[in-house]
Design a protein around this motif. Structure first.
Motif, PDB file in Angstrom:
ATOM      1  N   VAL A  56       0.840  -1.203   0.000  1.00 33.59           N
ATOM      2  CA  VAL A  56       0.000   0.000   0.000  1.00 33.59           C
ATOM      3  C   VAL A  56       0.876   1.254   0.000  1.00 33.59           C
ATOM      4  O   VAL A  56       0.526   2.268  -0.604  1.00 33.59           O
ATOM      5  CB  VAL A  56      -0.937  -0.001   1.231  1.00 33.59           C
ATOM      6  N   GLY A  57       2.028   1.139   0.684  1.00 32.75           N
ATOM      7  CA  GLY A  57       2.873   2.317   0.860  1.00 32.75           C
ATOM      8  C   GLY A  57       2.504   3.058   2.125  1.00 32.75           C
ATOM      9  O   GLY A  57       2.300   4.275   2.104  1.00 32.75           O
ATOM     10  N   CYS A  58       2.382   2.330   3.221  1.00 28.88           N
ATOM     11  CA  CYS A  58       2.057   2.966   4.497  1.00 28.88           C
ATOM     12  C   CYS A  58       2.803   2.237   5.600  1.00 28.88           C
ATOM     13  O   CYS A  58       3.486   1.245   5.349  1.00 28.88           O
ATOM     14  CB  CYS A  58       0.549   2.926   4.763  1.00 28.88           C
ATOM     15  N   PRO A 156      -8.650  11.536 -10.637  1.00 30.51           N
ATOM     16  CA  PRO A 156      -7.457  12.352 -10.346  1.00 30.51           C
ATOM     17  C   PRO A 156      -7.220  12.458  -8.836  1.00 30.51           C
ATOM     18  O   PRO A 156      -7.338  13.531  -8.251  1.00 30.51           O
ATOM     19  CB  PRO A 156      -7.825  13.711 -10.958  1.00 30.51           C
ATOM     20  N   VAL A 157      -6.862  11.321  -8.238  1.00 34.42           N
ATOM     21  CA  VAL A 157      -6.746  11.256  -6.782  1.00 34.42           C
ATOM     22  C   VAL A 157      -5.665  12.202  -6.266  1.00 34.42           C
ATOM     23  O   VAL A 157      -5.869  12.928  -5.285  1.00 34.42           O
ATOM     24  CB  VAL A 157      -6.462   9.814  -6.329  1.00 34.42           C
ATOM     25  N   VAL A 184      -1.736   3.703  -4.544  1.00 32.32           N
ATOM     26  CA  VAL A 184      -2.463   4.920  -4.914  1.00 32.32           C
ATOM     27  C   VAL A 184      -1.539   6.104  -4.691  1.00 32.32           C
ATOM     28  O   VAL A 184      -0.999   6.280  -3.602  1.00 32.32           O
ATOM     29  CB  VAL A 184      -3.732   5.077  -4.053  1.00 32.32           C
ATOM     30  N   GLU A 185      -1.371   6.906  -5.729  1.00 29.66           N
ATOM     31  CA  GLU A 185      -0.477   8.053  -5.616  1.00 29.66           C
ATOM     32  C   GLU A 185      -1.128   9.222  -4.904  1.00 29.66           C
ATOM     33  O   GLU A 185      -2.344   9.265  -4.764  1.00 29.66           O
ATOM     34  CB  GLU A 185      -0.015   8.465  -7.019  1.00 29.66           C
ATOM     35  N   GLY A 186      -0.311  10.130  -4.471  1.00 28.04           N
ATOM     36  CA  GLY A 186      -0.833  11.336  -3.845  1.00 28.04           C
ATOM     37  C   GLY A 186      -0.914  11.211  -2.340  1.00 28.04           C
ATOM     38  O   GLY A 186      -0.726  10.143  -1.771  1.00 28.04           O
ATOM     39  N   GLU A 187      -1.179  12.339  -1.718  1.00 29.84           N
ATOM     40  CA  GLU A 187      -1.137  12.432  -0.259  1.00 29.84           C
ATOM     41  C   GLU A 187      -2.511  12.202   0.359  1.00 29.84           C
ATOM     42  O   GLU A 187      -3.039  13.061   1.053  1.00 29.84           O
ATOM     43  CB  GLU A 187      -0.595  13.808   0.138  1.00 29.84           C
TER      44      GLU A 187
END
Lengths: 459, 459
Positions: A56-58, A156-157, A184-187
């Motif tokens: 996930v990237g967390c 456009p997340v 999922v990209e972005g903050e």
């Protein structure tokens, strides 16, 4: 047999099956216990959490396992709203979210909260500036899917997340359709996903809550999973979910190219093979495996039956409202044709020859349904009366549109057809037909039963 | 290695494993879909529902599958309370329910509802007449477990159900501990259970709502499982749950006799093998596999570690509060000793030689813990002062009781010991020690830090 409905549920990935079987012997005990069996269960759970968090990237302590993607969405929205209750009770969602998000929004509204639905364009894409404009001082939470489940359009997340961050409002991303393809990209602030969508087992969802996001779990207290997901942990399934997420990610780049080629083939060929078809969804910014189109003069369910008989499992309309007669809320929000809707969602590894056979079979299947329904084959102008009335009251989609198409040639250019109909789909499909056919949709008027839809012949 | 904590989670039954593996290939698709894979999933789900309903003794359409027993309890209580909101908001539970029930009651109370906790006797049994007396005109729901999870005591469900029926109030039975042994008798209205307690897989609970019971599902709308359990159905696990319930039922009569004999052996021998032990729970009306005892001057967690080192996995105190320092709410409600608490819950098929080895090992394990803690070995009356004060402030259970026992011989008969303590367990354990030792518990008084517990030596 070809299963082309991966967006509903993907077949179990071999790695998931293997991990599930392997952990059944060690994963049944209570991970809160300190004895040997409990410690083994805890180790499996911890390892799965680390693997899933990496994908996930967390951080692992930001990720909890829930019993389904739906539960992750429900718990995430309720907890984030409760955590920011002091700020306000305004919730923003897109009009094309999954029903689990929209139903959570309904509950919030019924409980006195405020909800703004952000509209989408004809491709199903939400506009970041529309999201930014919807933000208010009392906005507690913003929700946006990473990609749409019905038409595959990517949202456009990252841009929406940026706007949210600037305003200090958390963004919850429903990543159910995309997490197998990549992080999922972005903050974003919160994320929900569902293992059976990426080839993991049923019974496992993910809820990620970034450190620093105010979150107050709703419902009865339960100390498992940081208090965010009540109930005994389903460890063998969790292990299988994490293992299969890693496995599909390892194959994702190659599969994305393959499936994109195959869906591009469907996108390009279907309109040439089948008359009166509208392919919907963003042609470029879309999930690799999903392609959706709607066929005029066709009843979606009958077409699904025809395709099932030919060995193809596909879906129609909104996945969670298929048993109702309402047209899909996604297609409605996009303003595209909803009748005769078919979603093809290829699982990873889908065979090229199956796709080609689908393209061989589809024209005959559509034609068969149209013939059954008595749909018009071609236009024969034989106009006389200036205005024709078609009574389709009590008739279901796609009959009102079929009746309209049959008589449009009977009025001269400039003349009108009034279609009387009480089927909800007509409101969407008659304007959509006009757009496809280059006729003028004049508008809707109240009628004795249902509405009258007025169409002017312009060509 | 011997696993004696089946009441937390039972090892996976071979039939569950087999059914799970067998249905992985057919149970992954969406059962709401009409294509081939969906129809197969639906058939598996329907068959599992029928099998489970037969075992429960209800109609298939009264039974829904949830993602855990906890979810079944939460959803059942919330739905029943909401369904009878017009009648009132009074909820009755016993003081010894599982934490999932008590936490649901807390949420109800925090939301403005009223909750009555019915007391239990020293055996942990609720009195049907106390339940009947608690009923009010605004009572919306009554909850009672079929058998207690910590001490094994069976509850008088049929009698309580009769009283509820006469008053027109629904009874929800938490059957988590007993459903594997047989159907719950009596005219109950709702029932909750958990598959991993009977040897089924994790991730499956049952919620039964009898026809005619007013029920309004809470939370966001979801059309799966009659709207009573949101989220994608976990069909392979559901199939395994139903198959294993049938399998354990087929073995239940024989296993009940075996396990009852083994637990009877523990009940009888432990007090003879280990000094200063109290066996708790109803000696007769109890689950076949559960036996619970408390050891004076022993820290439960340390004892569990000792036993784990010897190869025995057992549990202590309340299953869901083991990570806190509060004594078990069940033992507290029963008014029995909570320190050094051990629950032995034998899985079906537990080996006799393991039980005998447990009895061999236990006395040494208890003695080792007592020695570490400096517990008194015997009484030596050497009394002088009429009143002795013991300062155990800041010391955790079982130290306050150990200190008390050390000095009681120092005061003459008729003299008192004041124990200063701020550990919550002391409030329960000092009176319990007095009862076991035949000393008089005078009472509790406020002190600078914590409380002073006054004990008079009478023998």
């Amino acid at each position: 047999m070809a299963y082309f409905d991966a967006a509903s549920s993907a077949p179990l990935h071999p790695v998931a099956r293997q991990a599930l079987s392997a952990s059944l012997d060690e994963g049944w005990a209570d991970p809160a216990r300190l004895y040997r069996e409990g410690r083994r269960a805890r180790m499996l759970l911890d390892a799965a959490r680390e693997a899933a968090a990496e994908a996930v990237g967390c951080r692992p302590d930001e990720l909890t396992f829930t019993s389904s993607g739906t539960r992750a969405v429900h718990a995430g929205i309720a907890g984030a709203l409760a955590g920011r209750r002091r700020v306000g009770r305004h919730l923003i969602v897109s009009a094309v979210e999954h029903s689990s998000v929209l139903h959570a929004a309904e509950v919030h509204e019924a409980d006195g909260g405020a909800v703004t639905q952000v509209a989408v364009d004809r491709a199903g894409r939400a506009d970041p500036s529309a999201y930014a404009a919807a933000l208010r001082p009392d906005t507690a939470l913003v929700c946006l899917q990473s990609a749409n489940h019905e038409v595959g359009t990517e949202q456009p997340v990252a841009e929406v997340a940026e706007g949210c961050r600037a305003a200090g409002v958390p963004l919850l991303v429903d990543a159910a359709q995309s997490l197998g393809w990549g992080p999922v990209e972005g903050e974003w602030s919160l994320l929900a996903a569902s293992a059976h969508k990426w080839g993991g087992p049923s019974g496992v969802g993910l809820l990620v809550v970034r450190k620093g996001v105010r979150f107050a779990p709703e419902g009865p207290v339960d100390e498992r999973e940081s208090g965010r997901s009540a109930g005994f942990e389903n460890i063998p399934a969790i292990v299988a979910a994490a293992a299969s997420l890693r496995a599909v990610r390892a194959e994702a780049a190659e599969q994305a190219v393959r499936l994109r080629e195959l869906t591009e083939r469907i996108r390009a060929r279907v309109p040439r093979l089948v008359p009166d078809v509208e392919v919907v969804g963003d042609p470029v910014r879309r999930l690799p495996g999903v392609v959706t189109f709607s066929c005029l003069y066709v009843d979606g369910e009958t077409l699904l039956h025809e395709l099932d008989r030919e060995g193809f499992s596909v879906s129609s309309g909104s996945s969670c409202t298929s048993s109702t007669l309402m047209p899909s809320h996604v297609l409605k929000a996009m303003g595209v044709l909803s009748e005769g809707n078919v979603r093809v969602s290829l699982p990873m590894g889908a065979a090229e020859e199956d796709v080609d056979r689908f393209l061989d079979v589809l024209p005959g299947a559509v034609a068969a349904v149209r013939e059954k329904l008595g749909a018009p084959v071609s236009f024969e102008a034989a106009g006389e009366a200036d205005a024709v009335v078609v009574d389709a009251v009590g008739r279901r989609c796609p009959i009102p549109v079929i009746e309209l198409a049959k008589v449009i040639g009977d009025v001269p250019v400039g003349g009108t057809v009034r279609v009387l109909a009480d089927d909800e789909a007509a409101r969407l499909d008659i304007p959509a037909w006009c757009q496809m056919r280059g006729q003028e949709y004049v508008g809707e008027e109240p009628a004795d039963r249902g509405s009258a839809y007025v169409v002017r012949r312009v060509s």
